[in-house]
Design a protein around this motif. Structure first.
Motif, PDB file in Angstrom:
ATOM      1  N   THR A  83       0.856  -1.190   0.000  1.00 38.92           N
ATOM      2  CA  THR A  83       0.000   0.000   0.000  1.00 38.92           C
ATOM      3  C   THR A  83       0.890   1.237   0.000  1.00 38.92           C
ATOM      4  N   ALA A  84       0.261   2.386  -0.213  1.00 43.21           N
ATOM      5  CA  ALA A  84       1.012   3.647  -0.206  1.00 43.21           C
ATOM      6  C   ALA A  84       1.629   3.899   1.169  1.00 43.21           C
ATOM      7  N   GLN A  85       0.907   3.523   2.221  1.00 46.07           N
ATOM      8  CA  GLN A  85       1.431   3.702   3.577  1.00 46.07           C
ATOM      9  C   GLN A  85       2.663   2.835   3.816  1.00 46.07           C
ATOM     10  N   GLN A  86       2.636   1.618   3.294  1.00 43.00           N
ATOM     11  CA  GLN A  86       3.792   0.732   3.449  1.00 43.00           C
ATOM     12  C   GLN A  86       5.000   1.267   2.672  1.00 43.00           C
ATOM     13  N   VAL A  87       4.745   1.833   1.485  1.00 46.16           N
ATOM     14  CA  VAL A  87       5.831   2.430   0.701  1.00 46.16           C
ATOM     15  C   VAL A  87       6.415   3.620   1.461  1.00 46.16           C
ATOM     16  N   ALA A  88       5.543   4.420   2.086  1.00 43.82           N
ATOM     17  CA  ALA A  88       6.011   5.566   2.873  1.00 43.82           C
ATOM     18  C   ALA A  88       6.858   5.101   4.056  1.00 43.82           C
ATOM     19  N   ASN A  89       6.447   4.014   4.703  1.00 41.54           N
ATOM     20  CA  ASN A  89       7.209   3.477   5.833  1.00 41.54           C
ATOM     21  C   ASN A  89       8.569   2.928   5.387  1.00 41.54           C
ATOM     22  N   GLN A  90       8.593   2.262   4.229  1.00 43.47           N
ATOM     23  CA  GLN A  90       9.860   1.760   3.686  1.00 43.47           C
ATOM     24  C   GLN A  90      10.802   2.921   3.361  1.00 43.47           C
ATOM     25  N   PHE A  91      10.232   3.987   2.811  1.00 43.29           N
ATOM     26  CA  PHE A  91      11.036   5.157   2.461  1.00 43.29           C
ATOM     27  C   PHE A  91      11.600   5.815   3.714  1.00 43.29           C
ATOM     28  N   LEU A  92      10.795   5.872   4.773  1.00 39.47           N
ATOM     29  CA  LEU A  92      11.261   6.430   6.051  1.00 39.47           C
ATOM     30  C   LEU A  92      12.425   5.610   6.604  1.00 39.47           C
ATOM     31  N   ALA A  93      12.307   4.279   6.515  1.00 39.65           N
ATOM     32  CA  ALA A  93      13.377   3.415   7.006  1.00 39.65           C
ATOM     33  C   ALA A  93      14.649   3.569   6.167  1.00 39.65           C
ATOM     34  N   ALA A  94      14.482   3.760   4.864  1.00 35.13           N
ATOM     35  CA  ALA A  94      15.646   3.837   3.971  1.00 35.13           C
ATOM     36  C   ALA A  94      16.341   5.193   4.030  1.00 35.13           C
ATOM     37  N   ARG A 109       1.289   7.685  -8.763  1.00 38.43           N
ATOM     38  CA  ARG A 109       0.386   7.971  -9.881  1.00 38.43           C
ATOM     39  C   ARG A 109       1.165   8.588 -11.040  1.00 38.43           C
ATOM     40  N   GLY A 110       2.151   9.433 -10.699  1.00 40.07           N
ATOM     41  CA  GLY A 110       3.015  10.003 -11.729  1.00 40.07           C
ATOM     42  C   GLY A 110       3.845   8.932 -12.424  1.00 40.07           C
ATOM     43  N   GLY A 111       4.138   7.858 -11.713  1.00 39.97           N
ATOM     44  CA  GLY A 111       4.901   6.742 -12.280  1.00 39.97           C
ATOM     45  C   GLY A 111       4.025   5.688 -12.926  1.00 39.97           C
ATOM     46  N   GLY A 112       2.707   5.929 -12.973  1.00 45.66           N
ATOM     47  CA  GLY A 112       1.793   4.999 -13.640  1.00 45.66           C
ATOM     48  C   GLY A 112       1.214   3.921 -12.744  1.00 45.66           C
ATOM     49  N   LEU A 113       1.372   4.056 -11.425  1.00 45.47           N
ATOM     50  CA  LEU A 113       0.818   3.068 -10.489  1.00 45.47           C
ATOM     51  C   LEU A 113      -0.371   3.685  -9.762  1.00 45.47           C
ATOM     52  N   TYR A 114      -1.504   3.033  -9.821  1.00 41.20           N
ATOM     53  CA  TYR A 114      -2.731   3.574  -9.248  1.00 41.20           C
ATOM     54  C   TYR A 114      -3.270   2.666  -8.154  1.00 41.20           C
ATOM     55  N   ALA A 115      -4.230   3.172  -7.395  1.00 40.63           N
ATOM     56  CA  ALA A 115      -5.015   2.404  -6.414  1.00 40.63           C
ATOM     57  C   ALA A 115      -4.149   1.736  -5.368  1.00 40.63           C
ATOM     58  N   ARG A 116      -3.288   2.531  -4.707  1.00 36.98           N
ATOM     59  CA  ARG A 116      -2.477   1.997  -3.612  1.00 36.98           C
ATOM     60  C   ARG A 116      -3.230   2.204  -2.304  1.00 36.98           C
ATOM     61  N   ARG A 117      -4.345   1.527  -2.174  1.00 39.36           N
ATOM     62  CA  ARG A 117      -5.148   1.644  -0.967  1.00 39.36           C
ATOM     63  C   ARG A 117      -4.947   0.389  -0.122  1.00 39.36           C
ATOM     64  N   PRO A 118      -5.283   0.446   1.166  1.00 42.34           N
ATOM     65  CA  PRO A 118      -5.109  -0.743   2.000  1.00 42.34           C
ATOM     66  C   PRO A 118      -5.884  -1.942   1.445  1.00 42.34           C
ATOM     67  N   VAL A 119      -5.272  -3.105   1.511  1.00 40.58           N
ATOM     68  CA  VAL A 119      -5.883  -4.313   0.972  1.00 40.58           C
ATOM     69  C   VAL A 119      -7.031  -4.727   1.868  1.00 40.58           C
ATOM     70  N   VAL A 120      -8.190  -5.029   1.275  1.00 35.07           N
ATOM     71  CA  VAL A 120      -9.386  -5.372   2.048  1.00 35.07           C
ATOM     72  C   VAL A 120      -9.320  -6.812   2.521  1.00 35.07           C
ATOM     73  N   CYS A 121      -8.919  -7.729   1.650  1.00 35.79           N
ATOM     74  CA  CYS A 121      -8.893  -9.135   2.029  1.00 35.79           C
ATOM     75  C   CYS A 121      -7.543  -9.746   1.669  1.00 35.79           C
ATOM     76  N   VAL A 122      -7.240 -10.868   2.332  1.00 39.10           N
ATOM     77  CA  VAL A 122      -6.001 -11.579   2.062  1.00 39.10           C
ATOM     78  C   VAL A 122      -6.214 -12.434   0.823  1.00 39.10           C
ATOM     79  N   PRO A 123      -5.328 -12.357  -0.169  1.00 37.12           N
ATOM     80  CA  PRO A 123      -5.507 -13.199  -1.355  1.00 37.12           C
ATOM     81  C   PRO A 123      -5.351 -14.681  -0.988  1.00 37.12           C
ATOM     82  N   LEU A 124      -6.238 -15.510  -1.504  1.00 37.76           N
ATOM     83  CA  LEU A 124      -6.248 -16.928  -1.164  1.00 37.76           C
ATOM     84  C   LEU A 124      -5.186 -17.683  -1.957  1.00 37.76           C
ATOM     85  N   THR A 125      -4.507 -18.574  -1.256  1.00 36.57           N
ATOM     86  CA  THR A 125      -3.529 -19.440  -1.920  1.00 36.57           C
ATOM     87  C   THR A 125      -4.236 -20.699  -2.394  1.00 36.57           C
TER      88      THR A 125
END
Length: 137
Positions: A83-94, A109-125
């Motif tokens: 998510t965008a928040q996770q990317v922000a946290n990674q950037f803070l750590a780096a 969005r400027g780089g062509g990546l959209y919809a970085r919202r929190p994931v609603v459900c866990v993808p099933l394996t």
């Protein structure tokens, strides 16, 4: 009248030099084919600041550099599920620089990546799917 938008620094210096010689603003404006008001404002600015060059770089300071934006886009592309928040946290750590989730979303969005919202459900394996199907039987 000339159709130039900005007078370069060399021309500004020449104009100031002519006025310092004792020439009238009207005569200098006519000689350089520039509006009287432009020369008058240039002279007034020179008298108050002492310099005749233009000031560059107005506007708000960006929180991230273009290189940092590319880094964020690259890290988001490496793991598409972040998510965008996770990317922000990674950037803070780096980098040690804190940026908001909205800023990250805008830069992605400027780089062509959209919809970085929190994931609603866990993808099933595959194991999840088979377990669900076995429960139905």
């Amino acid at each position: 009248m000339s159709s130039r938008h900005h007078i370069d620094d060399f021309m500004r210096g020449r104009i100031i030099g002519k006025i310092e010689e004792g020439r009238k603003i009207t005569d200098v404006a006519r000689e350089f084919d520039i509006a009287h008001s432009v020369v008058s404002r240039l002279w007034k600015s020179f008298k108050t600041t002492g310099i005749c060059s233009r000031r560059h770089g107005g506007g708000r300071v960006r929180s991230t550099t273009p290189a940092e934006d590319r880094y964020n886009v690259l890290s988001a592309k490496r793991n598409r599920r972040t998510t965008a928040q996770q990317v922000a946290n990674q950037f803070l750590a780096a980098s040690g620089k804190q940026i908001s989730r909205k800023t990250v979303a805008r830069r992605l969005r400027g780089g062509g990546l959209y919809a970085r919202r929190p994931v609603v459900c866990v993808p099933l394996t595959r194991q999840h799917r088979t377990a669900c199907l076995q429960q139905l039987d």
